[in-house]
Design a protein around this motif. Structure first.
Motif, PDB file in Angstrom:
ATOM      1  N   UNK A 129      38.590 117.749  38.487  1.00 26.39           N
ATOM      2  CA  UNK A 129      38.252 117.369  37.109  1.00 26.39           C
ATOM      3  C   UNK A 129      38.986 116.093  36.712  1.00 26.39           C
ATOM      4  N   UNK A 130      40.250 115.987  37.061  1.00 26.88           N
ATOM      5  CA  UNK A 130      40.978 114.752  36.782  1.00 26.88           C
ATOM      6  C   UNK A 130      40.401 113.589  37.577  1.00 26.88           C
ATOM      7  N   UNK A 131      39.977 113.839  38.800  1.00 30.65           N
ATOM      8  CA  UNK A 131      39.335 112.788  39.597  1.00 30.65           C
ATOM      9  C   UNK A 131      38.075 112.294  38.891  1.00 30.65           C
ATOM     10  N   UNK A 132      37.291 113.231  38.380  1.00 28.83           N
ATOM     11  CA  UNK A 132      36.043 112.866  37.705  1.00 28.83           C
ATOM     12  C   UNK A 132      36.312 112.040  36.449  1.00 28.83           C
ATOM     13  N   UNK A 133      37.316 112.440  35.670  1.00 30.15           N
ATOM     14  CA  UNK A 133      37.651 111.691  34.459  1.00 30.15           C
ATOM     15  C   UNK A 133      38.077 110.268  34.818  1.00 30.15           C
ATOM     16  N   UNK A 134      38.937 110.138  35.822  1.00 26.40           N
ATOM     17  CA  UNK A 134      39.387 108.810  36.236  1.00 26.40           C
ATOM     18  C   UNK A 134      38.224 107.957  36.724  1.00 26.40           C
ATOM     19  N   UNK A 135      37.314 108.556  37.480  1.00 25.66           N
ATOM     20  CA  UNK A 135      36.176 107.807  38.011  1.00 25.66           C
ATOM     21  C   UNK A 135      35.252 107.336  36.902  1.00 25.66           C
ATOM     22  N   UNK A 136      35.013 108.196  35.901  1.00 23.56           N
ATOM     23  CA  UNK A 136      34.115 107.807  34.807  1.00 23.56           C
ATOM     24  C   UNK A 136      34.720 106.678  33.979  1.00 23.56           C
ATOM     25  N   UNK A 137      36.026 106.732  33.741  1.00 21.07           N
ATOM     26  CA  UNK A 137      36.682 105.643  33.017  1.00 21.07           C
ATOM     27  C   UNK A 137      36.652 104.349  33.824  1.00 21.07           C
ATOM     28  N   UNK A 138      36.883 104.467  35.119  1.00 21.86           N
ATOM     29  CA  UNK A 138      36.872 103.291  35.977  1.00 21.86           C
ATOM     30  C   UNK A 138      35.486 102.629  35.977  1.00 21.86           C
ATOM     31  N   UNK A 139      34.434 103.438  36.060  1.00 23.14           N
ATOM     32  CA  UNK A 139      33.076 102.889  36.075  1.00 23.14           C
ATOM     33  C   UNK A 139      32.758 102.183  34.762  1.00 23.14           C
ATOM     34  N   UNK A 140      33.150 102.779  33.644  1.00 27.32           N
ATOM     35  CA  UNK A 140      32.894 102.150  32.342  1.00 27.32           C
ATOM     36  C   UNK A 140      33.681 100.854  32.210  1.00 27.32           C
ATOM     37  N   UNK A 141      34.915 100.859  32.663  1.00 29.27           N
ATOM     38  CA  UNK A 141      35.739  99.643  32.590  1.00 29.27           C
ATOM     39  C   UNK A 141      35.147  98.530  33.452  1.00 29.27           C
ATOM     40  N   UNK A 142      34.657  98.893  34.640  1.00 26.07           N
ATOM     41  CA  UNK A 142      34.104  97.877  35.537  1.00 26.07           C
ATOM     42  C   UNK A 142      32.916  97.151  34.887  1.00 26.07           C
ATOM     43  N   UNK A 143      32.088  97.922  34.197  1.00 31.57           N
ATOM     44  CA  UNK A 143      30.904  97.317  33.563  1.00 31.57           C
ATOM     45  C   UNK A 143      31.277  96.473  32.346  1.00 31.57           C
ATOM     46  N   UNK A 144      32.526  96.606  31.901  1.00 28.82           N
ATOM     47  CA  UNK A 144      32.981  95.856  30.726  1.00 28.82           C
ATOM     48  C   UNK A 144      34.176  94.963  31.057  1.00 28.82           C
ATOM     49  N   UNK A 145      34.271  94.563  32.311  1.00 32.36           N
ATOM     50  CA  UNK A 145      35.300  93.647  32.785  1.00 32.36           C
ATOM     51  C   UNK A 145      36.712  94.139  32.435  1.00 32.36           C
ATOM     52  N   UNK A 146      36.884  95.465  32.441  1.00 32.65           N
ATOM     53  CA  UNK A 146      38.188  96.105  32.246  1.00 32.65           C
ATOM     54  C   UNK A 146      38.812  95.752  30.894  1.00 32.65           C
ATOM     55  N   UNK A 147      37.949  95.602  29.885  1.00 29.77           N
ATOM     56  CA  UNK A 147      38.411  95.191  28.557  1.00 29.77           C
ATOM     57  C   UNK A 147      38.318  96.316  27.517  1.00 29.77           C
ATOM     58  N   UNK A 157      37.590  88.140  24.953  1.00 28.15           N
ATOM     59  CA  UNK A 157      37.940  86.848  24.336  1.00 28.15           C
ATOM     60  C   UNK A 157      36.724  86.099  23.816  1.00 28.15           C
ATOM     61  N   UNK A 158      35.534  86.463  24.279  1.00 27.11           N
ATOM     62  CA  UNK A 158      34.315  85.792  23.820  1.00 27.11           C
ATOM     63  C   UNK A 158      33.517  86.653  22.846  1.00 27.11           C
ATOM     64  N   UNK A 159      34.086  87.804  22.454  1.00 20.83           N
ATOM     65  CA  UNK A 159      33.417  88.636  21.463  1.00 20.83           C
ATOM     66  C   UNK A 159      32.277  89.475  21.990  1.00 20.83           C
ATOM     67  N   UNK A 160      32.211  89.722  23.288  1.00 18.48           N
ATOM     68  CA  UNK A 160      31.137  90.528  23.851  1.00 18.48           C
ATOM     69  C   UNK A 160      31.231  91.977  23.384  1.00 18.48           C
ATOM     70  N   UNK A 161      30.076  92.575  23.140  1.00 16.90           N
ATOM     71  CA  UNK A 161      30.028  93.982  22.770  1.00 16.90           C
ATOM     72  C   UNK A 161      30.220  94.861  23.996  1.00 16.90           C
ATOM     73  N   UNK A 162      30.549  96.121  23.756  1.00 14.70           N
ATOM     74  CA  UNK A 162      30.634  97.079  24.862  1.00 14.70           C
ATOM     75  C   UNK A 162      29.248  97.321  25.431  1.00 14.70           C
TER      76      UNK A 162
END
Length: 214
Positions: free
Chosen positions: A110-128, A154-159
């Motif tokens: 379960x912790x692995x899954x949570x970490x993976x989902x956060x990592x995937x979301x961050x990757x699509x948003x340049x870790x911002x 820094x450029x005001x991009x939306x999530x």
């Protein structure tokens, strides 16, 4: 005139099964006036640090008159429908969270899954991505957490379209995970075997009916 009354007392193992149950019930009522959940909280703090969650703290007073910071974690349990756990803090990307959580808790999928989902979301948003988590209301469960997600661009991009929902659900899943650990710890500490060990270690004695003596 004063009288001397003799009472025969027994160790736990000398009692009948019914009297043992009464002795255990007594200990469950009075023997948990300490922070039995501290080890779970400590583990949760380490996991949060790995995942990128900085827990908020509050100041608590000590018996000796000093103060110390305490993480903003709350729970209620474990018998009502509204029971649960929640926390306050701030989330941001933590580099290497996915492999680090696997190293820390290799069996906890379960912790692995949570970490993976956060990592995937961050990757699509340049870790911002960042999130602020606060408690609201008078109950303590994952739905009592107000979670605001933003992108520090820094450029005001939306999530990205689903990023906010993913981060919010991950924070709630983390609170659900914490509650399960607390429930497991409580069940373990209040099991007959654990209670028996605690009673014997303290050398408590009882009447034949299982009432605490002294």
């Amino acid at each position: 005139m004063p009288e001397i009354i003799e009472t025969t007392v027994y160790q736990l193992h000398e009692l009948s099964n019914a009297a043992k149950d009464k002795a255990r019930d007594w200990y469950r009522r009075v023997g948990f006036d300490f922070d039995w959940y501290d080890a779970v909280y400590d583990d949760f703090e380490r996991i949060c640090a790995i995942l990128g969650v900085s827990l908020a703290t509050r100041t608590v007073r000590l018996f000796g008159g000093g103060v110390r910071p305490k993480p903003c974690i709350w729970f209620s349990g474990f018998w009502s429908q509204g029971d649960g756990a929640c926390f306050e803090g701030h989330y941001r990307h933590a580099k290497g969270a996915a492999p680090h959580i696997r190293a820390y808790a290799p069996q906890d999928t379960e912790l692995h899954r949570i970490a993976d989902s956060l990592q995937a979301a961050q990757r699509r948003n340049f870790y911002q991505l960042q999130a602020t988590v606060t408690h609201r209301g008078r109950y303590y469960h994952e739905q009592c957490m107000a979670i605001s997600v933003e992108r520090d661009s820094p450029t005001g991009q939306d999530t990205s379209r689903d990023a906010e929902d993913i981060v919010i659900e991950a924070m709630r899943d983390l609170a659900r995970w914490l509650y399960r650990q607390l429930e497991r710890e409580y069940d373990d500490q209040t099991s007959d075997a654990s209670i028996d060990d605690a009673i014997c270690a303290s050398a408590y004695t009882f009447t034949e009916e299982g009432r605490r003596f002294g």
